[in-house]
Enzyme design. Structure first.
Site, short mmCIF file in Angstrom:
data_model
loop_
_atom_site.label_atom_id
_atom_site.label_comp_id
_atom_site.label_asym_id
_atom_site.label_seq_id
_atom_site.Cartn_x
_atom_site.Cartn_y
_atom_site.Cartn_z
N SER A 8 -0.38 -67.36 -6.90
CA SER A 8 -0.20 -67.07 -5.48
C SER A 8 -1.41 -66.37 -4.87
O SER A 8 -2.13 -65.62 -5.51
CB SER A 8 1.04 -66.19 -5.28
OG SER A 8 0.88 -64.94 -5.90
N GLY A 48 -1.48 -61.30 -3.64
CA GLY A 48 -1.18 -62.52 -4.39
C GLY A 48 -1.65 -62.35 -5.82
O GLY A 48 -2.75 -61.85 -6.06
N PHE A 102 4.13 -61.45 1.06
CA PHE A 102 4.85 -60.62 0.10
C PHE A 102 5.28 -59.36 0.84
O PHE A 102 4.44 -58.59 1.30
CB PHE A 102 3.93 -60.27 -1.08
CG PHE A 102 4.50 -59.31 -2.08
CD1 PHE A 102 5.56 -59.67 -2.90
CD2 PHE A 102 3.98 -58.03 -2.21
CE1 PHE A 102 6.08 -58.79 -3.83
CE2 PHE A 102 4.48 -57.14 -3.15
CZ PHE A 102 5.55 -57.52 -3.95
N GLN A 172 7.27 -63.24 -11.73
CA GLN A 172 8.35 -63.30 -10.75
C GLN A 172 9.05 -64.66 -10.70
O GLN A 172 10.20 -64.75 -10.28
CB GLN A 172 7.81 -62.97 -9.35
CG GLN A 172 7.23 -61.58 -9.21
CD GLN A 172 5.73 -61.59 -9.30
OE1 GLN A 172 5.15 -62.38 -10.06
NE2 GLN A 172 5.07 -60.71 -8.57
N GLY A 225 4.79 -50.10 -17.85
CA GLY A 225 4.57 -49.04 -16.88
C GLY A 225 3.88 -47.84 -17.50
O GLY A 225 2.85 -47.97 -18.18
N GLY A 228 2.74 -47.77 -21.20
CA GLY A 228 1.62 -48.57 -21.69
C GLY A 228 1.98 -50.02 -21.96
O GLY A 228 2.74 -50.63 -21.20
N ASP A 257 -1.35 -56.81 -12.33
CA ASP A 257 -2.44 -57.78 -12.16
C ASP A 257 -3.77 -57.18 -12.60
O ASP A 257 -4.62 -57.86 -13.20
CB ASP A 257 -2.53 -58.23 -10.69
CG ASP A 257 -1.28 -58.95 -10.23
OD1 ASP A 257 -0.60 -59.56 -11.08
OD2 ASP A 257 -0.98 -58.91 -9.03
#
Length: 334
Positions: A8, A48, A102, A172, A225, A228, A257
């Site tokens: 995206s 994206g 988004f 997602q 998160g 790690g 990302d």
């Protein structure tokens, strides 16, 4: 090594709710949810998943190829990505649709509720990876990120046919993919990326056990998160890499990302899974300090210092030697 990133390209609308989502959820009413959250702030940023990962790779001195579809409103975003070292020659510009949107709300615990409108992304399946391969003179790795399912499946199949290594990152889109489609995207991948929740969903979608997934991929990286990353390999090795502590936490959007960008940059330079993950974790923590997934800047020496502090001098030295001047040249500018 030449990397292409498909997925995206979007405009992010980021809002902050000064409360906790969990306090608004009633366990006896989960079958009929009707909620509205009054946000205190709205920030519009460029994002994206493919654009975010390509941006991070560019900042680390690589020249990634971005593969995705956007609208005529993409021009400013395209200029920023080009300035960051991203090859934009394989982005399709729609003649009728806007760039994807988004819309995400974050609460005080950094939980997020989001909605994604595909827009021009619907045309991503019209992009021919074979033509990208010819234009660029050859690709070594394709990350297949969240996109229209038809584009994800087409790019994966073409990459396997052309002998291009695949990094599967369904993220997602696991909520939209069928069991057969999920299996087709995962099987044969050199790398598989998920977060903890997605890893459980992927097992349900595929109907495979963790061992059966690992028999079909080179390595499975699970982001957790603040805990790690876990790296699983087919030989049964399980390596836990702690996160780099954050000085400030402003917005978690794009953190995953950034991890992928850092990991891929290290992996493509020959680093081990552990060292590449450490670079990814350091870059991910950098993103936490700003609103938006492409707004962060860093100094290479400071990034190495954070790796030194979190993982030790040998880790920082090995990463510095691997990326060398290529990363330093592009990232010493904040």
């Amino acid at each position: 090594m030449r990397i292409a990133v498909s997925g995206s390209i979007a405009t992010d609308h980021l809002m902050v709710f000064p409360g906790r989502f969990t306090e608004q959820l009633l366990s006896e009413r989960l079958n009929r949810i009707s909620l509205s959250f009054l946000a205190d702030r709205l920030d519009v940023r460029q994002g994206g998943v493919a654009a975010n990962i390509a941006f991070g790779l560019g900042r680390l001195g690589l020249r990634p190829v971005l593969i995705g579809a956007a609208g005529a409103d993409f021009a400013d975003h395209a200029r920023r990505l080009t300035a960051s070292g991203v090859d934009m020659g394989s982005v399709r510009i729609s003649e009728s649709l806007h760039t994807a949107r988004f819309v995400c709300t974050t609460d005080l615990d950094q939980n997020q509720i989001a909605t994604f409108y595909a827009g021009a992304m619907a045309e991503a399946s019209l992009i021919d990876l074979g033509e990208v391969q010819t234009r660029t003179g050859g690709l070594d790795l394709l990350l297949v990120g969240a996109d229209t399912p038809s584009a994800m499946l087409r790019h994966t199949a073409t990459a396997h046919r052309l002998g291009i290594a695949v990094a599967a990152d369904p993220s997602q889109q696991l909520a939209r993919l069928t069991p057969r489609q999920t299996r087709d995207l995962v099987a044969g991948a050199s790398l598989l990326f998920t977060n903890e929740y997605e890893s459980a969903l992927l097992l349900r979608r595929t109907g495979w056990s963790q061992e059966e997934v690992l028999a079909r991929v080179g390595a499975w990286l699970v982001t957790r998160g603040t805990d790690g990353v876990l790296v699983h390999t087919a030989d049964g090795t399980r390596t836990a890499i702690p996160a780099v502590p954050a000085r400030t936490v402003v917005d978690p959007t794009g953190v995953g990302d950034a991890f992928r960008a850092g990991f891929l940059a290290g992996w493509c330079h020959g680093l081990s899974y552990e060292r590449a993950s450490q670079l990814g974790c350091a870059l991910a923590t950098t993103v936490l300090g700003s609103v938006g997934s492409q707004e962060y800047g860093f100094v290479w020496s400071e990034l190495l210092a954070s790796i030194d502090k979190a993982y030790g001098r040998s880790a920082a030295a090995e990463i510095a030697d691997s990326l060398g001047e290529e990363a330093k040249t592009d990232t010493d500018r904040v």
